[in-house]
Scaffold this motif. Sequence first.
Motif, PDB file in Angstrom:
ATOM      1  N   TYR A  11       0.892  -1.154   0.000  1.00 40.31           N
ATOM      2  CA  TYR A  11       0.000   0.000   0.000  1.00 40.31           C
ATOM      3  C   TYR A  11       0.933   1.208   0.000  1.00 40.31           C
ATOM      4  O   TYR A  11       1.501   1.535   1.050  1.00 40.31           O
ATOM      5  CB  TYR A  11      -0.886   0.033   1.249  1.00 40.31           C
ATOM      6  CG  TYR A  11      -1.854  -1.143   1.357  1.00 40.31           C
ATOM      7  CD1 TYR A  11      -2.912  -1.284   0.468  1.00 40.31           C
ATOM      8  CD2 TYR A  11      -1.709  -2.092   2.366  1.00 40.31           C
ATOM      9  CE1 TYR A  11      -3.798  -2.349   0.564  1.00 40.31           C
ATOM     10  CE2 TYR A  11      -2.600  -3.153   2.474  1.00 40.31           C
ATOM     11  CZ  TYR A  11      -3.643  -3.276   1.567  1.00 40.31           C
ATOM     12  OH  TYR A  11      -4.520  -4.324   1.679  1.00 40.31           O
ATOM     13  N   TYR A  14       4.124   1.089   2.081  1.00 39.39           N
ATOM     14  CA  TYR A  14       3.969   0.109   3.162  1.00 39.39           C
ATOM     15  C   TYR A  14       3.795  -1.293   2.585  1.00 39.39           C
ATOM     16  O   TYR A  14       2.909  -1.534   1.765  1.00 39.39           O
ATOM     17  CB  TYR A  14       2.740   0.459   4.024  1.00 39.39           C
ATOM     18  CG  TYR A  14       2.546  -0.497   5.168  1.00 39.39           C
ATOM     19  CD1 TYR A  14       3.341  -0.423   6.312  1.00 39.39           C
ATOM     20  CD2 TYR A  14       1.594  -1.502   5.090  1.00 39.39           C
ATOM     21  CE1 TYR A  14       3.185  -1.322   7.351  1.00 39.39           C
ATOM     22  CE2 TYR A  14       1.433  -2.412   6.124  1.00 39.39           C
ATOM     23  CZ  TYR A  14       2.226  -2.321   7.244  1.00 39.39           C
ATOM     24  OH  TYR A  14       2.075  -3.209   8.267  1.00 39.39           O
ATOM     25  N   ASN A  36      -4.193  -8.330  14.631  1.00 42.90           N
ATOM     26  CA  ASN A  36      -4.701  -7.206  13.844  1.00 42.90           C
ATOM     27  C   ASN A  36      -3.572  -6.621  13.024  1.00 42.90           C
ATOM     28  O   ASN A  36      -2.500  -6.343  13.563  1.00 42.90           O
ATOM     29  CB  ASN A  36      -5.154  -6.073  14.773  1.00 42.90           C
ATOM     30  CG  ASN A  36      -6.596  -6.245  15.180  1.00 42.90           C
ATOM     31  OD1 ASN A  36      -7.364  -6.892  14.485  1.00 42.90           O
ATOM     32  ND2 ASN A  36      -6.936  -5.664  16.305  1.00 42.90           N
ATOM     33  N   GLY A  37      -3.822  -6.427  11.733  1.00 42.95           N
ATOM     34  CA  GLY A  37      -2.826  -5.770  10.903  1.00 42.95           C
ATOM     35  C   GLY A  37      -1.729  -6.676  10.387  1.00 42.95           C
ATOM     36  O   GLY A  37      -0.805  -6.217   9.711  1.00 42.95           O
ATOM     37  N   ALA A  38      -1.816  -7.983  10.663  1.00 41.55           N
ATOM     38  CA  ALA A  38      -0.766  -8.907  10.214  1.00 41.55           C
ATOM     39  C   ALA A  38      -0.768  -9.060   8.692  1.00 41.55           C
ATOM     40  O   ALA A  38       0.255  -9.395   8.090  1.00 41.55           O
ATOM     41  CB  ALA A  38      -0.957 -10.269  10.867  1.00 41.55           C
ATOM     42  N   GLY A  39      -1.951  -8.839   8.079  1.00 43.78           N
ATOM     43  CA  GLY A  39      -2.024  -8.953   6.621  1.00 43.78           C
ATOM     44  C   GLY A  39      -3.021  -9.997   6.118  1.00 43.78           C
ATOM     45  O   GLY A  39      -3.083 -10.259   4.915  1.00 43.78           O
ATOM     46  N   LYS A  40      -3.802 -10.557   7.025  1.00 47.23           N
ATOM     47  CA  LYS A  40      -4.739 -11.630   6.637  1.00 47.23           C
ATOM     48  C   LYS A  40      -5.744 -11.136   5.581  1.00 47.23           C
ATOM     49  O   LYS A  40      -5.941 -11.779   4.555  1.00 47.23           O
ATOM     50  CB  LYS A  40      -5.501 -12.155   7.869  1.00 47.23           C
ATOM     51  CG  LYS A  40      -4.590 -12.639   8.992  1.00 47.23           C
ATOM     52  CD  LYS A  40      -5.363 -13.142  10.188  1.00 47.23           C
ATOM     53  CE  LYS A  40      -6.233 -12.123  10.903  1.00 47.23           C
ATOM     54  NZ  LYS A  40      -5.522 -10.953  11.468  1.00 47.23           N
ATOM     55  N   SER A  41      -6.373  -9.995   5.870  1.00 47.31           N
ATOM     56  CA  SER A  41      -7.373  -9.478   4.915  1.00 47.31           C
ATOM     57  C   SER A  41      -6.712  -9.117   3.593  1.00 47.31           C
ATOM     58  O   SER A  41      -7.290  -9.346   2.531  1.00 47.31           O
ATOM     59  CB  SER A  41      -8.083  -8.248   5.483  1.00 47.31           C
ATOM     60  OG  SER A  41      -8.769  -8.590   6.658  1.00 47.31           O
ATOM     61  N   SER A  42      -5.513  -8.560   3.654  1.00 47.92           N
ATOM     62  CA  SER A  42      -4.809  -8.207   2.413  1.00 47.92           C
ATOM     63  C   SER A  42      -4.569  -9.447   1.563  1.00 47.92           C
ATOM     64  O   SER A  42      -4.738  -9.421   0.339  1.00 47.92           O
ATOM     65  CB  SER A  42      -3.475  -7.528   2.734  1.00 47.92           C
ATOM     66  OG  SER A  42      -3.712  -6.344   3.449  1.00 47.92           O
ATOM     67  N   GLU A  83     -14.445  -9.784   5.881  1.00 54.34           N
ATOM     68  CA  GLU A  83     -14.485  -9.358   7.285  1.00 54.34           C
ATOM     69  C   GLU A  83     -15.573  -8.279   7.423  1.00 54.34           C
ATOM     70  O   GLU A  83     -15.738  -7.429   6.536  1.00 54.34           O
ATOM     71  CB  GLU A  83     -13.124  -8.763   7.647  1.00 54.34           C
ATOM     72  CG  GLU A  83     -13.038  -8.309   9.079  1.00 54.34           C
ATOM     73  CD  GLU A  83     -11.634  -7.801   9.443  1.00 54.34           C
ATOM     74  OE1 GLU A  83     -10.692  -7.923   8.647  1.00 54.34           O
ATOM     75  OE2 GLU A  83     -11.515  -7.277  10.546  1.00 54.34           O
ATOM     76  N   GLU A 161     -12.367 -13.734   9.311  1.00 53.67           N
ATOM     77  CA  GLU A 161     -12.785 -13.420  10.685  1.00 53.67           C
ATOM     78  C   GLU A 161     -14.295 -13.526  10.917  1.00 53.67           C
ATOM     79  O   GLU A 161     -14.920 -12.549  11.355  1.00 53.67           O
ATOM     80  CB  GLU A 161     -12.322 -12.003  11.057  1.00 53.67           C
ATOM     81  CG  GLU A 161     -10.842 -11.823  10.801  1.00 53.67           C
ATOM     82  CD  GLU A 161     -10.056 -11.448  12.033  1.00 53.67           C
ATOM     83  OE1 GLU A 161     -10.615 -11.556  13.150  1.00 53.67           O
ATOM     84  OE2 GLU A 161      -8.899 -11.070  11.875  1.00 53.67           O
ATOM     85  N   GLN A 193      -8.770 -14.677  14.636  1.00 56.64           N
ATOM     86  CA  GLN A 193      -7.970 -14.234  15.789  1.00 56.64           C
ATOM     87  C   GLN A 193      -8.261 -15.103  17.000  1.00 56.64           C
ATOM     88  O   GLN A 193      -7.507 -15.127  17.956  1.00 56.64           O
ATOM     89  CB  GLN A 193      -8.300 -12.789  16.111  1.00 56.64           C
ATOM     90  CG  GLN A 193      -7.728 -11.862  15.062  1.00 56.64           C
ATOM     91  CD  GLN A 193      -7.701 -10.434  15.519  1.00 56.64           C
ATOM     92  OE1 GLN A 193      -7.392 -10.146  16.668  1.00 56.64           O
ATOM     93  NE2 GLN A 193      -8.028  -9.538  14.621  1.00 56.64           N
TER      94      GLN A 193
HETATM   95  P1  ATP Z   1      -7.350  -7.050  10.721  1.00 55.29           P
HETATM   96  O1  ATP Z   1      -7.753  -8.254  11.426  1.00 55.29           O
HETATM   97  O2  ATP Z   1      -7.220  -5.866  11.597  1.00 55.29           O
HETATM   98  O3  ATP Z   1      -8.142  -6.760   9.460  1.00 55.29           O
HETATM   99  P2  ATP Z   1      -5.337  -8.115   9.012  1.00 55.29           P
HETATM  100  O4  ATP Z   1      -4.374  -9.150   9.445  1.00 55.29           O
HETATM  101  O5  ATP Z   1      -6.467  -8.559   8.166  1.00 55.29           O
HETATM  102  O6  ATP Z   1      -5.866  -7.328  10.254  1.00 55.29           O
HETATM  103  P3  ATP Z   1      -4.795  -6.209   6.917  1.00 55.29           P
HETATM  104  O7  ATP Z   1      -6.147  -5.600   6.971  1.00 55.29           O
HETATM  105  O8  ATP Z   1      -4.464  -7.058   5.766  1.00 55.29           O
HETATM  106  O9  ATP Z   1      -4.489  -7.013   8.255  1.00 55.29           O
HETATM  107  O10 ATP Z   1      -3.750  -5.027   7.026  1.00 55.29           O
HETATM  108  C1  ATP Z   1      -2.325  -5.226   6.939  1.00 55.29           C
HETATM  109  C2  ATP Z   1      -1.642  -3.890   7.075  1.00 55.29           C
HETATM  110  O11 ATP Z   1      -1.915  -3.099   5.919  1.00 55.29           O
HETATM  111  C3  ATP Z   1      -2.110  -3.077   8.265  1.00 55.29           C
HETATM  112  O12 ATP Z   1      -1.001  -2.412   8.807  1.00 55.29           O
HETATM  113  C4  ATP Z   1      -3.084  -2.089   7.675  1.00 55.29           C
HETATM  114  O13 ATP Z   1      -3.111  -0.868   8.414  1.00 55.29           O
HETATM  115  C5  ATP Z   1      -2.495  -1.857   6.293  1.00 55.29           C
HETATM  116  N1  ATP Z   1      -3.546  -1.563   5.308  1.00 55.29           N
HETATM  117  C6  ATP Z   1      -4.632  -2.321   5.042  1.00 55.29           C
HETATM  118  N2  ATP Z   1      -5.372  -1.789   4.056  1.00 55.29           N
HETATM  119  C7  ATP Z   1      -4.736  -0.640   3.682  1.00 55.29           C
HETATM  120  C8  ATP Z   1      -4.995   0.374   2.711  1.00 55.29           C
HETATM  121  N3  ATP Z   1      -6.041   0.309   1.913  1.00 55.29           N
HETATM  122  N4  ATP Z   1      -4.111   1.389   2.639  1.00 55.29           N
HETATM  123  C9  ATP Z   1      -3.027   1.448   3.433  1.00 55.29           C
HETATM  124  N5  ATP Z   1      -2.709   0.539   4.368  1.00 55.29           N
HETATM  125  C10 ATP Z   1      -3.564  -0.503   4.494  1.00 55.29           C
END
Ligand code: ATP
Length: 235
Positions: A11, A14, A36-42, A83, A161, A193
């Motif tokens: 992103y 990042y 939270n924020g590990a990257g699962k949703s990404s 999610e 989730e 989680q």
């Molecule tokens: P959660 O359970 O909180 O959703 P996650 O493991 O699914 O956590 P992601 O949502 O994949 O994590 O986010 C991974 C990282 O990327 C986080 O630091 C988040 O802040 C960042 N991030 C996610 N989406 C974006 C975006 N659209 N723009 C910038 N940064 C992003």
Amino acid sequence: MLRCEGATLDYGSYRALDGVSVHVEAGELVVMLGANGAGKSSLFLAISGLRRLKAGAIRLGGRDLAGAKPSAIVEAGLVHCPEGRKLFPGMSVEKNLRLGAYVHRRDPARSEEILDEVFGMFPILREKRHDPAGSLSGGQQQMVAIGRALMGRPKVLLLDEPSLGLAPLVVKQVLEAVKAINAAGTTVLLAEQNAFAALQIADRAYVLENGRIVMEGEPATLLRDEGIRRAYIGA
Ligand code: ATP
């Protein structure tokens, strides 16, 4: 069935995913643990074509998904239950469910058959089929979200989730439903989680930290690992 190789996603400056390699074999239920924020949703967004990878590859049944549209990925048999459920709260339960049957739009009889199966799996949704989805409890809304995904008759289901924000007893019911869906033949990749509960139903699990896979193994192995217990199970 599903294979990610070196999946890297940014992103801006990042790096959210840094060379993630994971695979899910046909019939498996694989859990992706991570804070939270590990990257699962990404990772899930990349698999379902909603985010483009900077590097790496994703294959579904041997087919390279690079550049494939999200709709084509659904047609190929992969459905993503996002999610936060993302329901249309003012629309009825049934209409929300029917949105997931878009892939069967040329075969209405098929949609009716699958709707009946979904109601069989979640009888409360049959009772509440005409109620606005937003009037249901959190657990019931999660059932609508899962049911909508099942309406596409996926080979592979990505569940992001599903237990978020639910009471412990409801978490158990939702995860039991996930196990039943898998037992009926759907391959599942589940982000959670709620590590302890998820490991009870998993065949295998990965741990994602800061966009990298740091561990992979069978549930029993992860449950014995001191670091995993401290970070994800609180024991
Ligand atoms: P959660 O359970 O909180 O959703 P996650 O493991 O699914 O956590 P992601 O949502 O994949 O994590 O986010 C991974 C990282 O990327 C986080 O630091 C988040 O802040 C960042 N991030 C996610 N989406 C974006 C975006 N659209 N723009 C910038 N940064 C992003």
